[in-house]
Design a protein around this motif. Structure first.
Motif, short mmCIF file in Angstrom:
data_model
loop_
_atom_site.label_atom_id
_atom_site.label_comp_id
_atom_site.label_asym_id
_atom_site.label_seq_id
_atom_site.Cartn_x
_atom_site.Cartn_y
_atom_site.Cartn_z
N ILE A 47 1.06 -1.33 0.24
CA ILE A 47 0.04 -0.14 0.10
C ILE A 47 1.35 1.36 0.05
N ALA A 48 2.04 1.52 0.72
CA ALA A 48 2.41 2.62 1.15
C ALA A 48 3.41 2.67 -0.57
N LEU A 49 3.55 1.78 -1.81
CA LEU A 49 3.70 2.36 -2.96
C LEU A 49 2.69 3.21 -3.89
N TYR A 50 1.64 3.51 -3.14
CA TYR A 50 0.08 4.59 -3.27
C TYR A 50 0.80 5.96 -3.69
N THR A 51 1.38 5.92 -2.50
CA THR A 51 2.11 7.28 -2.08
C THR A 51 3.36 7.85 -2.55
N ALA A 52 4.35 6.77 -3.49
CA ALA A 52 4.85 6.96 -3.57
C ALA A 52 4.74 6.32 -5.39
N PHE A 53 4.15 6.84 -5.54
CA PHE A 53 5.07 7.01 -7.68
C PHE A 53 5.49 7.50 -7.81
N ASP A 54 5.26 9.01 -7.30
CA ASP A 54 6.66 10.13 -7.90
C ASP A 54 8.08 9.37 -7.79
N ASP A 55 8.42 8.73 -6.81
CA ASP A 55 9.34 8.04 -5.76
C ASP A 55 10.22 7.78 -7.01
N ILE A 56 11.34 7.83 -6.72
CA ILE A 56 13.03 6.96 -7.61
C ILE A 56 13.47 6.29 -7.17
N PRO A 57 13.10 5.06 -7.28
CA PRO A 57 13.66 3.98 -6.53
C PRO A 57 15.60 4.14 -7.06
N SER A 58 16.30 3.38 -5.33
CA SER A 58 17.48 3.26 -5.54
C SER A 58 17.59 2.81 -6.62
N GLU A 59 19.44 2.25 -6.83
CA GLU A 59 19.78 1.79 -7.99
C GLU A 59 19.95 0.51 -7.86
N GLU A 60 20.20 0.29 -6.36
CA GLU A 60 19.93 -1.33 -5.85
C GLU A 60 18.24 -1.95 -5.92
N GLU A 61 17.47 -0.71 -5.36
CA GLU A 61 16.26 -1.01 -5.31
C GLU A 61 15.43 -2.29 -6.92
N ARG A 62 16.61 -0.73 -8.28
CA ARG A 62 15.90 -1.08 -9.65
C ARG A 62 16.74 -2.60 -9.68
N VAL A 63 17.73 -3.24 -9.05
CA VAL A 63 18.47 -4.00 -9.82
C VAL A 63 17.63 -5.29 -9.43
N ALA A 64 17.26 -4.94 -7.91
CA ALA A 64 16.76 -6.38 -7.04
C ALA A 64 15.12 -6.16 -7.75
N PHE A 65 14.36 -5.22 -8.45
CA PHE A 65 12.98 -5.31 -9.12
C PHE A 65 13.64 -6.23 -10.66
#
Length: 305
Positions: A47-65
């Motif tokens: 649910i936290a994603l819905y208040t973070a639509f404009d956030d830019i995930p970190s490189e570590e998060e993008r690699v994991a995703f």
């Protein structure tokens, strides 16, 4: 996931791209899959994603995703990728050794909880000062056993499975939900290793009930990533249930209840089979939300001829 100039990979953009990708791969729930995996990569509630639509995930998060998306695209189940599945509002650890709990099995839990109330009342009326005895056959991740123990604090639950690896996962889930003191685990092929003197008020099971033809038609994501022995019953799909029903009769108290999840393809056949045995009464098929015959419930009569 190539970037475009002046268009950063925000949470929303990642979700939209991944949803389209999963649609192309044939996912039944592409947006949900994308959200669960991104939340896992970011270590946050979905649910936290819905208040973070404009956030830019970190490189570590993008690699994991990116790695999670790749594996999901190859067919790996979301539950195995994140290591858990929600069932009856509880979180259960899962891996390749256990069947991923399905929403359909919640119908079995609902029926079991309803029957447990009746059985507990019967114990009270008979002035029997003992806990309700419940048996879960083929427990897998322990979803049924743990859920029943969680909602029936006065009950004692026994959970059996042929796989020791599955029992390890079930024990972990029992510990996580703080009910391990009221669940006893046994390795057994159905009830073959359960002592004859062990008697239960309620026996539940989500056994293998898929026929050989049905198994061949299952999605690759199921056949390749979930244990075959937890799904395939045999040529007709009734083989395991045909063994379980007479075994259950030897371990139920008088007026004890047996509740089995099954396939709509074999529901009428199983109903007809148990109806010919006078030890069973009140046999009934219960439909799931899609209208399919999904649960068989019946009562054991000690006086049956």
């Amino acid at each position: 996931m190539s970037t475009r100039i002046n268009s950063p990979w925000t949470v929303l953009r990642l979700l939209e791209w991944t949803t389209d990708f999963f649609k192309e791969k044939g996912s039944d729930s592409p947006r949900l899959d994308a959200e669960i995996l991104l939340a896992h990569a970011r270590d946050c509630p979905r649910i936290a994603l819905y208040t973070a639509f404009d956030d830019i995930p970190s490189e570590e998060e993008r690699v994991a995703f990116r790695e999670l998306v790749r594996r999901r695209g190859e067919g790996a189940p979301v539950a195995q990728l994140v290591g858990y599945r929600e069932f009856y509002s509880l979180r259960f650890r899962v891996d390749e050794n256990v069947l991923i709990p399905r929403p359909e099995t919640e119908h079995l839990v609902i029926e079991a909880l309803d029957q447990a109330k009746v059985l507990q009342s019967r114990l009270a009326e008979a002035m029997l000062d003992r806990p309700l005895q419940i048996l879960d056959v083929g427990t897998g991740s322990g979803a049924i056993a743990v859920t029943l123990a969680k909602h029936l604090p006065a009950a004692q639950v026994t959970a059996v499975d042929i796989s020791e690896s599955a029992l390890d996962i079930a024990r972990w889930n029992a510990d996580a939900h703080q009910v391990s003191d009221r669940i006893t685990f046994h390795q057994s092929d159905l009830l073959a290793s359960i002592p004859t003197e062990s008697q239960f008020d309620l026996i539940c099971s989500n056994p293998p009930y898929v026929s050989q033809d049905e198994y061949e038609d299952l999605p690759d994501t199921v056949r390749e990533f979930e244990p075959r022995e937890a799904l395939l019953a045999g040529p007709t799909g009734t083989e395991v249930i045909d063994q379980l029903v007479p075994q259950a009769a030897s371990h139920l108290v008088d007026q004890g209840q047996l509740i089995i999840e099954l396939s709509p393809m074999i529901a009428e056949t199983c109903l007809a089979s148990v109806s010919q045995d006078s030890r069973w009464s009140g046999a009934e098929l219960i439909r799931d939300l899609a209208g399919h015959q999904r649960i068989l419930t019946l009562q054991f009569q000690l006086s049956g001829d």
